[in-house]
Motif scaffolding. Structure first.
Motif, mmCIF file in Angstrom:
data_model
loop_
_atom_site.group_PDB
_atom_site.id
_atom_site.type_symbol
_atom_site.label_atom_id
_atom_site.label_comp_id
_atom_site.label_asym_id
_atom_site.label_seq_id
_atom_site.Cartn_x
_atom_site.Cartn_y
_atom_site.Cartn_z
ATOM 1 N N GLU A 85 -24.845 3.854 -33.416
ATOM 2 C CA GLU A 85 -25.364 4.935 -34.261
ATOM 3 C C GLU A 85 -24.458 6.162 -34.212
ATOM 4 O O GLU A 85 -24.265 6.852 -35.202
ATOM 5 C CB GLU A 85 -26.782 5.306 -33.814
ATOM 6 C CG GLU A 85 -27.799 4.199 -34.048
ATOM 7 C CD GLU A 85 -29.194 4.636 -33.641
ATOM 8 O OE1 GLU A 85 -29.337 5.795 -33.197
ATOM 9 O OE2 GLU A 85 -30.129 3.830 -33.783
ATOM 10 N N HIS A 125 -17.293 -4.531 -32.768
ATOM 11 C CA HIS A 125 -18.046 -3.336 -32.362
ATOM 12 C C HIS A 125 -18.790 -3.638 -31.075
ATOM 13 O O HIS A 125 -19.737 -4.432 -31.063
ATOM 14 C CB HIS A 125 -19.042 -2.939 -33.459
ATOM 15 C CG HIS A 125 -18.396 -2.561 -34.749
ATOM 16 N ND1 HIS A 125 -17.909 -1.310 -35.008
ATOM 17 C CD2 HIS A 125 -18.150 -3.305 -35.873
ATOM 18 C CE1 HIS A 125 -17.410 -1.266 -36.230
ATOM 19 N NE2 HIS A 125 -17.531 -2.471 -36.773
ATOM 20 N N GLU A 178 -15.550 -9.231 -38.894
ATOM 21 C CA GLU A 178 -16.153 -8.058 -38.261
ATOM 22 C C GLU A 178 -17.363 -8.514 -37.467
ATOM 23 O O GLU A 178 -18.298 -9.122 -38.025
ATOM 24 C CB GLU A 178 -16.562 -7.020 -39.306
ATOM 25 C CG GLU A 178 -17.015 -5.692 -38.708
ATOM 26 C CD GLU A 178 -17.183 -4.605 -39.764
ATOM 27 O OE1 GLU A 178 -17.242 -3.423 -39.394
ATOM 28 O OE2 GLU A 178 -17.254 -4.948 -40.968
ATOM 29 N N GLU A 179 -17.334 -8.248 -36.171
ATOM 30 C CA GLU A 179 -18.398 -8.700 -35.278
ATOM 31 C C GLU A 179 -19.093 -7.509 -34.632
ATOM 32 O O GLU A 179 -18.502 -6.440 -34.462
ATOM 33 C CB GLU A 179 -17.817 -9.614 -34.184
ATOM 34 C CG GLU A 179 -17.117 -10.853 -34.713
ATOM 35 C CD GLU A 179 -16.479 -11.653 -33.590
ATOM 36 O OE1 GLU A 179 -16.336 -11.084 -32.480
ATOM 37 O OE2 GLU A 179 -16.118 -12.817 -33.814
ATOM 38 N N GLY A 180 -20.327 -7.737 -34.250
ATOM 39 C CA GLY A 180 -21.083 -6.695 -33.567
ATOM 40 C C GLY A 180 -21.714 -5.719 -34.544
ATOM 41 O O GLY A 180 -21.449 -5.727 -35.752
ATOM 42 N N THR A 181 -22.542 -4.863 -34.000
ATOM 43 C CA THR A 181 -23.233 -3.849 -34.799
ATOM 44 C C THR A 181 -22.681 -2.476 -34.450
ATOM 45 O O THR A 181 -22.655 -2.100 -33.273
ATOM 46 C CB THR A 181 -24.744 -3.870 -34.510
ATOM 47 O OG1 THR A 181 -25.251 -5.180 -34.785
ATOM 48 C CG2 THR A 181 -25.471 -2.851 -35.376
#
Length: 393
Positions: free
Chosen positions: A286, A321, A280-283
């Motif tokens: 919101e 993400h 899983e990559e990225g943040t």
């Protein structure tokens, strides 16, 4: 104290006859003003007569029944017609004559039954009135009576047009409501499919494996624990889904799976005997709208299919993400075997209907993303999805 917003609501809650009464009272008051007497509809050329007691009765018969023009349109039209006949035969020619086309328009708009019979009866009743006015009058040509009849027919026709327009709008709203209910049922069916199929598949695979682990108590206990955990998660997910269906449930953003559920999903699949590599990559953004939920369902369905059709295959789950979208890729190398093909397993017990991937494609398409699923070069299967983040649910 009633606020300005409450006044329209209070008004619309009143009985329809109360809401229709003011128009009749307004015409009544205007008709009784000395300055407006003998300045209304004049049919037949009779000499004007000063207002007297019968004039007030004739005016009241034409005006007050307008309060019933929507609830009892035929009664309203009958009373108004009677008052109009007295008004014209006595030569009052009051402004209350304007109630006649209003009553006809309302009857044409709100009368539901015996419409043709009503038109016939009132048309026939107009003939003796026209004949009497012609004989009592000053020799007005018959075309005047025909012209007035055409004007009344036009008022009825406008009412009929309003009625058909209202019926067409009601039919459109009914179709929209039916389409909305059908779409909601389809969405619920997809949610149930995703939740039930994944957990039950994991439970069946573990239960099948447990049959051959009686000689290894530690592994048997691990398999049965996995079955129990999968059952509990299925119950929790179903309860969550049923809460969302409940109309009393809050309207918060609870449809998106909690953070970390993807890892839990991967761990559950691993305990079912499927080697899974998870990246899983990225943040996560919101506000992703429905993107997180759809990404979760893509992974869930792909892992479910891997368990069913390529049990034991090396499986890779990659989730990225981005700023504007979430990219998901789940692939298997095709080295495993279908879960239903193991010795002792019931053939076809885990067969799929194809609805899962079709449902995923629909979900991704609704959000404006891209979805593909197919065989890999050299064996195996791959599912790819790009889901725009921030799309509304």
């Amino acid at each position: 104290m009633i606020s300005s917003r409450q006044i329209p609501e209070t008004w619309h809650r009143l009985d329809v006859t109360v809401r229709d009464l003011p128009l009749g009272l307004l015409i009544l008051a205007a008709s009784l003003l000395p300055a407006s007497q003998n300045h209304g509809t004049q049919l037949g050329g009779l000499a004007a007569r000063p207002f007297d007691a019968p004039a007030i009765v004739a005016v009241a018969l034409q005006c007050l029944p307008l309060a019933m023009r929507r609830r009892w349109p035929v009664v309203c039209l009958s009373l108004v017609s009677l008052g109009f006949a007295v008004d014209q035969l006595r030569g009052y020619h009051s402004l209350a004559g304007t109630a006649m086309p209003i009553a006809l328009l309302s009857a044409g708009s709100h009368l539901e039954r015996h419409r043709r019979a009503t038109v016939f009866v009132f048309s026939v009743a107009y003939v003796p009135l026209a004949v009497a006015l012609y004989q009592l009058g000053s020799g007005e040509p018959p075309s005047e009576f025909v012209t007035y009849y055409v004007a009344l027919a036009l008022a009825w026709g406008i009412g009929g047009w309003l009625r058909s327009t209202r019926a067409a709008e009601a039919e459109r709203r009914r179709r929209v409501a039916e389409d909305t209910r059908a779409a909601e049922r389809a969405r619920i069916a997809r949610e149930l499919h995703d939740v039930v199929t994944h957990h039950v598949t994991a439970m069946v695979v573990q239960a099948e494996a447990a049959r051959y682990l009686t000689a290894a108590p530690d592994r048997l206990d691990q398999a049965l624990t996995a079955v129990t955990d999968a059952g509990r998660r299925a119950t929790a997910d179903l309860r969550h889904l049923l809460d969302l269906i409940n109309p009393d449930h809050g309207s918060g953003p609870a449809r998106t799976p909690p953070v970390g559920r993807l890892l839990t999903l991967v761990e559950q699949t691993r305990r079912a005997g499927q080697p899974v590599e998870f990246t899983e990559e990225g943040t996560p953004a919101e506000s992703t709208g429905s993107a997180d939920l759809v990404a979760y369902r893509v992974v869930q369905e792909a892992l479910t299919n891997a368990l069913k059709h390529a049990h034991g295959s090396r499986t890779s789950v990659q989730v990225h993400h981005g700023d504007k979208d979430i990219t998901v890729e789940v692939s298997t190398d095709g080295s495993g075997t279908p879960a239903g093909s193991r010795p002792g397993a019931r053939t076809g017990s885990l067969g799929g209907s194809g609805r899962g991937l079709a449902g995923l494609r629909e979900r991704v398409d609704v959000l404006g993303g891209d979805f593909s699923a197919g065989a890999r070069t050299g064996g195996g299967f791959v599912v790819r999805a790009r889901i725009p983040a921030g799309s509304p649910s």
